[in-house]
Enzyme design. Sequence first.
Site, PDB file in Angstrom:
ATOM      1  N   ASP A   1       0.856  -1.196   0.000  1.00 15.87           N
ATOM      2  CA  ASP A   1       0.000   0.000   0.000  1.00 15.87           C
ATOM      3  C   ASP A   1       0.884   1.235   0.000  1.00 15.87           C
ATOM      4  OD1 ASP A   1      -2.303   1.808   0.446  1.00 15.87           O
ATOM      5  OD2 ASP A   1      -3.349  -0.049   0.884  1.00 15.87           O
TER       6      ASP A   1
ATOM      7  N   HIS B   1      -2.752   3.178  -4.471  1.00 15.76           N
ATOM      8  CA  HIS B   1      -2.239   2.608  -3.220  1.00 15.76           C
ATOM      9  C   HIS B   1      -0.834   2.026  -3.450  1.00 15.76           C
ATOM     10  CE1 HIS B   1      -5.690   3.252  -0.629  1.00 15.76           C
ATOM     11  NE2 HIS B   1      -6.476   2.903  -1.627  1.00 15.76           N
TER      12      HIS B   1
ATOM     13  N   GLU C   1      -9.690   2.826  -5.493  1.00 18.45           N
ATOM     14  CA  GLU C   1      -9.405   4.220  -5.141  1.00 18.45           C
ATOM     15  C   GLU C   1      -8.245   4.817  -5.946  1.00 18.45           C
ATOM     16  OE1 GLU C   1     -10.983   4.482  -0.620  1.00 18.45           O
ATOM     17  OE2 GLU C   1      -9.009   3.586  -0.821  1.00 18.45           O
TER      18      GLU C   1
HETATM   19  C1  ACM Z   1     -10.907  -0.351   0.130  1.00 20.72           C
HETATM   20  O1  ACM Z   1     -11.450  -0.312   1.241  1.00 20.72           O
HETATM   21  N1  ACM Z   1     -10.311   0.722  -0.359  1.00 20.72           N
HETATM   22  C2  ACM Z   1     -10.903  -1.555  -0.666  1.00 20.72           C
END
Ligand code: ACM
Length: 777
Positions: free
Chosen positions: A209, A280, A343
Amino acid sequence: MKRPIAHRALAGLAFALLALTGCTPKAGDDTDATTSAPITPSLIPAPAALQTGEGAFDITADTRLAASGEAATRVAQQFATYLQSAGGPALATTQDTGKGAIRFVLEPDATDKNPEAYALDVTPDGVTVKAHDERGLFYGAVTLWQLATQGDKSGVTLPALHIEDAPRFGWRGFMLDPARHFQQVDDVKKIIDAMALHKLNTLHWHLTDDQGWRIEIKQYPKLTDIGGCRIPAGDGGKDPTTGEPRPYCGFYTQDQIRDVVKYAAERHITVVPEINVPGHATAAIAAYPELGSIDTPLVPSNEWGVFPNLVNVEEGTITFFENVLGEVVTLFPGTYVHIGGDEAVKDQWEASAREQARMREVGAKTEMDLQGYLVGRLEKYLATHGKRLIGWDEILEAKLPPEATVMSWRGIEGGLQAARQGHDVVMSPSSKTYLDYLQTASPNEPPGRPALITLQDVYGFDPVPTELEESQRHHILGIQANLWTEHTRTFARLQHNAFPRLAAVAETGWTPAAKKDFANFTARLPAQLKRYDAIGLGYAKTPFEAMIATEDDRKAGTAKITLSNPLGYAVRYTTDGSEPKATSPAFTTPLDVKLPATVRAAAFAEGRALAPASTFELTPASLLSRTDEAMAVCPDAGRLLLRLEDDGPADGERAIFNATIFYPCWQWNQADLDGIASIKVRAGRIPYYFQLAHDEPSRNFEPAKSPLGELEILGGGCTGRTLATVALPAAPDADGFLDLEAPLPAGTTGRQDLCVRFTGDTRPQMWVLDRITLQPQ
Ligand code: ACM
């Protein structure tokens, strides 16, 4: 450096407004009968079919475990180990299947039966666990272990019964996030054992991440050398003596990964690794800047939220991630590899001439199509290695290979749509299965997201949407709970967040929907807690605490008290300072007490307190003081209420604050201001360490009226009359806190909604309320 709070919890009326939220059906058993032999099987997850019989079978130190063949012997030995780890007798495994034995029988079956199915018979003469696959035999052993550990001690009496059992879903998952806060290998194994004892079978390991890259990749050592460390924000990132940066580091070597994967496989758990692209990915880009979409160098982030950083989609980057996956697939023998995909805000690609050119080159009309192109390439690569790709539901927003599986997290809509398109789906909606959300309104909850996801909320979620056509339902592979760890710095807190809610996930994943019943589940839960205690597994005590709500009459010096338990277990109490017992009065109707008073209370089931008794010291002074947890969120304060830990001290306990990060504002509704001369406010200060991407404009703090901003107190709510304004200093006191006193205008009277807020930009540091105290004339 900041001083830890001294015992905020249970400090009297400070949290008077909590409680009575999310009331649940009454848990079954509030009797005080103490039974020695457990007769009603308290199994979690509940089996598909169970018939009780006559009599019982005693496990003693002489009981033999009988098994023939390697696999059955392995399961028998696993049962012995689990029994012993719960304080039970050490049982030997033999091939002697005579009377008085526990027999583990593997009967391979050519028919296409569920490999996780088993049958279990307990008779006064012996016990037989039978299955046609080692997996099923293992789950039979787990059920037997639960029967043997539901009493006050292990090595006990098993009630005669017959169980025929098989799971409802093939994917019964839990996601662990070592990227934000790292878990040591032994702790991961502890989770794996706990999962196995709940018959969960899939561990999704979120290994990369923005804040850390946690898996060794031999070809790219900088992923862990650079991407494996960050400097935490604020005091936590400094050496307390030298002030030098103190990095937070961690990664798993490939040997450790193999060890964990093997450990999981022995417990019939498949580990699904996640390598998250294109978003991420800050830690990866920090390690290898050529992967990024901007020229500015990055570092592994010490902030939380949604970042703009995306990897680019050049051939070199695709090759890089193919090479990474090439190592990953050799470490994880399971079918699935998770590629993230969530995201990924596209600002950097929109602004990048290189990525715009790349879009034209690959025929991508939109930036989402470019993400789809990357996903498609990785899917193809994984397929050539016999693997299937799974990703977060955003991957549906571009063309998706039919073989790709979708993990639905933004509600169930993505899952519904994916199933209708013919994709397999794992349901893990954030509103029902995210275990970083708090589970009760208790002030004893750890940091996390205070929008509650109670045990009942988790239990009530069904992964098959009723609106999904019958013909597509087979695409729902199962359910998964996700434990993000931004706010979960310790393993104790991780266990608190995971259990007992993971028990609810396990039951949904395993038990036929028609057999699920929350009241029955909570009646079985006390036995499960005993098992957790026996094996040393941490779990949340908060759902088992007694909570208090009060209506006070300061002038009369009295309070009306309501006691409750979030799960509806019977609450027993004392008012003489003694420990509540199973014979203490049960709370039924509100109590009128004269102040000062000491109320001690605990939730009871099966004749025992389910958590340590809560002590509520009610004094005239305690009625005048309230902590941030007991304050309401101001109207229009934005929805991002967080329960945040202080940034220091670097070592040791840290204060915890409830704060809305868009607008630092707290409200004490209907505060009685009669006879109050001034208001004392104690505040802490934390770094503002959030990345909000496109939600950034939602920050709407009050502008400062002086250079450093001010504390404002208003009566009649936040749009009411300003009662006091106190200029803020540049920094808190040496202990990390600030004490301010605000005199009230003469004639301030009556009950008013008291609005307390700090003005000024929340960046780079944010004042947060710790406690407010009304001071009489
Ligand atoms: C997530 O909670 N961004 C998968």
